[in-house]
Design a protein around this motif. Structure first.
Motif, PDB file in Angstrom:
ATOM      1  N   MET A   1      31.151  35.779  32.400  1.00  0.00           N
ATOM      2  CA  MET A   1      31.627  37.122  32.739  1.00  0.00           C
ATOM      3  C   MET A   1      30.473  38.118  32.872  1.00  0.00           C
ATOM      4  SD  MET A   1      35.014  37.083  30.302  1.00  0.00           S
ATOM      5  CE  MET A   1      35.458  38.795  30.616  1.00  0.00           C
ATOM      6  N   ARG A   2      29.465  37.951  32.017  1.00  0.00           N
ATOM      7  CA  ARG A   2      28.278  38.809  32.121  1.00  0.00           C
ATOM      8  C   ARG A   2      27.599  38.629  33.475  1.00  0.00           C
ATOM      9  NH1 ARG A   2      27.627  37.377  26.621  1.00  0.00           N
ATOM     10  NH2 ARG A   2      27.608  39.182  25.218  1.00  0.00           N
ATOM     11  N   ARG A   3      27.504  37.395  33.927  1.00  0.00           N
ATOM     12  CA  ARG A   3      26.856  37.141  35.211  1.00  0.00           C
ATOM     13  C   ARG A   3      27.665  37.742  36.355  1.00  0.00           C
ATOM     14  NH1 ARG A   3      25.719  32.319  32.502  1.00  0.00           N
ATOM     15  NH2 ARG A   3      27.387  31.120  33.504  1.00  0.00           N
TER      16      ARG A   3
ATOM     17  N   GLY B   1      41.914  38.474  41.466  1.00  0.00           N
ATOM     18  CA  GLY B   1      41.872  37.289  40.628  1.00  0.00           C
ATOM     19  C   GLY B   1      42.272  37.638  39.206  1.00  0.00           C
ATOM     20  N   MET B   2      43.021  36.743  38.561  1.00  0.00           N
ATOM     21  CA  MET B   2      43.425  37.014  37.184  1.00  0.00           C
ATOM     22  C   MET B   2      43.162  35.791  36.316  1.00  0.00           C
ATOM     23  SD  MET B   2      46.756  38.917  35.687  1.00  0.00           S
ATOM     24  CE  MET B   2      46.834  39.368  33.937  1.00  0.00           C
TER      25      MET B   2
ATOM     26  N   ARG C   1      38.367  29.049  39.478  1.00  0.00           N
ATOM     27  CA  ARG C   1      39.539  28.998  40.367  1.00  0.00           C
ATOM     28  C   ARG C   1      39.840  30.377  40.935  1.00  0.00           C
ATOM     29  NH1 ARG C   1      45.238  27.235  37.875  1.00  0.00           N
ATOM     30  NH2 ARG C   1      44.762  29.094  36.626  1.00  0.00           N
ATOM     31  N   ALA C   2      39.799  31.394  40.086  1.00  0.00           N
ATOM     32  CA  ALA C   2      40.058  32.758  40.570  1.00  0.00           C
ATOM     33  C   ALA C   2      38.991  33.185  41.583  1.00  0.00           C
ATOM     34  CB  ALA C   2      40.095  33.729  39.394  1.00  0.00           C
ATOM     35  N   LEU C   3      37.740  32.855  41.308  1.00  0.00           N
ATOM     36  CA  LEU C   3      36.654  33.231  42.226  1.00  0.00           C
ATOM     37  C   LEU C   3      36.778  32.522  43.569  1.00  0.00           C
ATOM     38  CD1 LEU C   3      33.587  33.197  39.806  1.00  0.00           C
ATOM     39  CD2 LEU C   3      34.742  35.202  40.760  1.00  0.00           C
ATOM     40  N   SER C   4      37.371  31.348  43.578  1.00  0.00           N
ATOM     41  CA  SER C   4      37.496  30.578  44.817  1.00  0.00           C
ATOM     42  C   SER C   4      38.433  31.234  45.823  1.00  0.00           C
ATOM     43  CB  SER C   4      37.975  29.151  44.501  1.00  0.00           C
ATOM     44  OG  SER C   4      36.981  28.446  43.770  1.00  0.00           O
ATOM     45  N   MET C   5      39.195  32.212  45.376  1.00  0.00           N
ATOM     46  CA  MET C   5      40.089  32.948  46.280  1.00  0.00           C
ATOM     47  C   MET C   5      39.414  34.196  46.850  1.00  0.00           C
ATOM     48  SD  MET C   5      42.732  31.035  46.276  1.00  0.00           S
ATOM     49  CE  MET C   5      44.057  32.041  46.956  1.00  0.00           C
ATOM     50  N   ASP C   6      38.111  34.347  46.588  1.00  0.00           N
ATOM     51  CA  ASP C   6      37.326  35.487  47.102  1.00  0.00           C
ATOM     52  C   ASP C   6      37.944  36.837  46.732  1.00  0.00           C
ATOM     53  OD1 ASP C   6      35.568  33.699  48.252  1.00  0.00           O
ATOM     54  OD2 ASP C   6      36.584  33.711  50.182  1.00  0.00           O
ATOM     55  N   PRO C   7      38.169  37.090  45.451  1.00  0.00           N
ATOM     56  CA  PRO C   7      38.817  38.342  45.054  1.00  0.00           C
ATOM     57  C   PRO C   7      37.877  39.539  45.174  1.00  0.00           C
ATOM     58  CG  PRO C   7      38.113  37.154  43.104  1.00  0.00           C
ATOM     59  CD  PRO C   7      37.829  36.258  44.270  1.00  0.00           C
ATOM     60  N   ASP C   8      38.475  40.703  45.411  1.00  0.00           N
ATOM     61  CA  ASP C   8      37.730  41.962  45.362  1.00  0.00           C
ATOM     62  C   ASP C   8      37.685  42.498  43.940  1.00  0.00           C
ATOM     63  OD1 ASP C   8      37.441  42.049  48.208  1.00  0.00           O
ATOM     64  OD2 ASP C   8      39.498  42.778  48.349  1.00  0.00           O
ATOM     65  N   LEU C   9      38.594  42.016  43.102  1.00  0.00           N
ATOM     66  CA  LEU C   9      38.789  42.525  41.752  1.00  0.00           C
ATOM     67  C   LEU C   9      39.157  41.372  40.849  1.00  0.00           C
ATOM     68  CD1 LEU C   9      39.575  44.820  39.618  1.00  0.00           C
ATOM     69  CD2 LEU C   9      41.834  44.790  40.704  1.00  0.00           C
ATOM     70  N   MET C  10      38.590  41.369  39.636  1.00  0.00           N
ATOM     71  CA  MET C  10      38.944  40.349  38.654  1.00  0.00           C
ATOM     72  C   MET C  10      39.574  41.007  37.432  1.00  0.00           C
ATOM     73  SD  MET C  10      38.209  37.085  39.431  1.00  0.00           S
ATOM     74  CE  MET C  10      37.758  36.204  37.927  1.00  0.00           C
ATOM     75  N   LEU C  11      40.725  40.466  37.012  1.00  0.00           N
ATOM     76  CA  LEU C  11      41.425  40.922  35.823  1.00  0.00           C
ATOM     77  C   LEU C  11      41.315  39.830  34.759  1.00  0.00           C
ATOM     78  CD1 LEU C  11      44.738  42.168  37.521  1.00  0.00           C
ATOM     79  CD2 LEU C  11      42.646  43.481  37.131  1.00  0.00           C
ATOM     80  N   PHE C  12      40.907  40.213  33.566  1.00  0.00           N
ATOM     81  CA  PHE C  12      40.781  39.267  32.455  1.00  0.00           C
ATOM     82  C   PHE C  12      41.667  39.740  31.312  1.00  0.00           C
ATOM     83  CE2 PHE C  12      36.835  38.870  34.803  1.00  0.00           C
ATOM     84  CZ  PHE C  12      36.546  37.514  34.772  1.00  0.00           C
ATOM     85  N   ASP C  13      42.653  38.913  30.943  1.00  0.00           N
ATOM     86  CA  ASP C  13      43.574  39.276  29.868  1.00  0.00           C
ATOM     87  C   ASP C  13      43.209  38.503  28.607  1.00  0.00           C
ATOM     88  OD1 ASP C  13      45.622  40.202  28.325  1.00  0.00           O
ATOM     89  OD2 ASP C  13      47.221  39.157  29.408  1.00  0.00           O
TER      90      ASP C  13
ATOM     91  N   THR D   1      33.928  43.894  40.477  1.00  0.00           N
ATOM     92  CA  THR D   1      34.796  44.872  39.828  1.00  0.00           C
ATOM     93  C   THR D   1      35.680  44.132  38.830  1.00  0.00           C
ATOM     94  OG1 THR D   1      34.846  46.127  41.905  1.00  0.00           O
ATOM     95  CG2 THR D   1      36.472  46.706  40.218  1.00  0.00           C
ATOM     96  N   MET D   2      35.693  44.584  37.587  1.00  0.00           N
ATOM     97  CA  MET D   2      36.390  43.855  36.539  1.00  0.00           C
ATOM     98  C   MET D   2      37.146  44.795  35.617  1.00  0.00           C
ATOM     99  SD  MET D   2      33.162  41.297  35.724  1.00  0.00           S
ATOM    100  CE  MET D   2      33.771  40.723  34.154  1.00  0.00           C
ATOM    101  N   MET D   3      38.392  44.424  35.307  1.00  0.00           N
ATOM    102  CA  MET D   3      39.162  45.055  34.245  1.00  0.00           C
ATOM    103  C   MET D   3      39.387  43.980  33.184  1.00  0.00           C
ATOM    104  SD  MET D   3      41.974  47.266  36.431  1.00  0.00           S
ATOM    105  CE  MET D   3      42.651  48.105  34.974  1.00  0.00           C
TER     106      MET D   3
END
Length: 250
Positions: free
Chosen positions: A189-191, A90-91, A159-171, A198-200
């Motif tokens: 984001m804290r929650r 997810g991005m 929206r990104a979470l609704s795709m069931d991501p293994d990883l989240m990218l925040f730009d 997993t977050m970058m």
């Protein structure tokens, strides 16, 4: 980091990653691994390569050289199913990237229907659950134009979470927000971090990095200058360039 056979020991591995735009070399040999459940905050001056590195992780930018491994799969391999791998990542962008002509609910269901092949009822149930998670259940029928910047960004996260991501990218997810709206996005984001996502995160919010990150990575000139726990990098940096940067942003 040592090279070798792909391994799923890490959620993400960057190996000797290079990226050039014409004669401009933006990334100059990045080696970085991110463990499952780890929150890595990436800091550095404008033009240092932070966002470009993040965009290479899901191939929104094509690396010039090196490897990007997601869950042990080399997504820079010519035979890699980039769409399948990207669907697990997810991005969230600084400019929200919502479809203005669609309601909040439709923004959250369209990708699920097309990529995840969920039924309409399944997609709606997932969307409503994630809107509730970001505190916007009551905005499901609103259009983006009727939302504040903070609400738009929370919708983008849902929206990104609704795709069931293994990883989240925040730009730089808060850079386009008014100061009073930053807190509501960082709270979501804290929650997510507390739940083990997993977050970058490319960010200029040093307080958030200090509180939430497991590791802080300082990038300048397309290379990693320093990395380590927030208490080390932010409070006791070893490199002079890191010290100079932090003296300007604190």
């Amino acid at each position: 980091m040592t090279s070798g056979a792909p391994t799923a020991a890490h959620a993400v591995e960057l190996r000797a990653l290079h990226k050039s735009f014409g004669d401009l070399e933006v990334l100059r040999g990045i080696d970085l691994s991110v463990a499952h459940g780890e929150v890595v905050c990436i800091i550095g001056p404008s033009g240092s390569g932070k966002s470009t590195m993040l965009r290479c992780v899901n191939r929104l930018e094509e690396p010039t050289a090196g490897q990007v491994l997601v869950e042990g799969e080399d997504i820079t391999d010519l035979d890699a199913d980039v769409d399948a791998i990207r669907s697990r990542v997810g991005m969230v962008f600084q400019s929200f990237e919502l479809f203005p002509h669609l309601t909040v609910l439709r923004n959250l269901t369209i990708g699920q229907r097309r990529v995840r092949k969920r039924t309409k009822d399944e997609a709606i149930a997932v969307a409503e659950r994630n809107l509730d998670k970001v505190g916007l259940a009551e905005k499901r029928d609103a259009y983006p134009a009727h939302l504040s910047g903070g609400q738009k960004q929370r919708v983008a996260i849902a929206r990104a979470l609704s795709m069931d991501p293994d990883l989240m990218l925040f730009d730089e997810p808060t850079s386009a927000l008014d100061p009073e709206l930053v807190g509501e996005v960082l709270g979501v984001m804290r929650r997510l971090a507390d739940e083990g996502m997993t977050m970058m995160v490319v960010t200029h919010e040093m307080h958030f990095a200090r509180e939430v990150a497991d590791r802080v990575v300082f990038i300048d000139g397309g290379v990693i200058v320093e990395e380590g726990p927030p208490s080390q990098v932010l409070d006791d940096p070893q490199e002079e360039r890191t010290q100079q940067f932090l003296s300007l942003v604190r």
